[in-house]
Design a protein around this motif. Sequence first.
Motif: not given
Length: 178
Positions: A130-136
């Motif tokens: 349920a979480t969107a990907p995060v570009l760190r």
Amino acid sequence: MTTYPAEPEHDALREGAIPVAERGNGAAHGGWWMPGANDFAACALSGSACTVAEARQFTRTTLQGWRMCPGLADDAVLVVSELVTNALRYGAGETRRTLNYASPEPFCQAWLALTRQEHSVLCAVSDAGATAPVLRDRDELAESGRGLHLVELLSDAWGWTPPDRAGKTVWATVSARG
């Protein structure tokens, strides 16, 4: 170029799938395979230790069958590897914890779909997270966190569908270079 979010596709990937045993050709790329026109292929991915390797092999075999150029196939295999790793690490694991599965490994953790376009391929991985990907932020000394940077580098565009109760799909379009 990052693009997000996109229209939900994950429910369409689950319709019409058939078990490998019913396919008749004996090839085992994941537990399920979705037939379609010559420009679409999909398979279910388990959470086993060899899932990412199976996804890479499925991608390479599919793109060779479509006679896509080797450079495009190499890039697509790396992109798929990163998308599947993230789906299993962050998407499917989240569902397993939420649903409190008794088994450490539910059968289908994620779906991989490949769609051939004229000179490119769309790689899409659906999971129940349920979480969107995060570009760190880039950290050259970090042991992890570079996967989406690789996806950004190797793809023309990438993004994800808005997470909903069924999960999300993270996708990337990879083109032949040169």
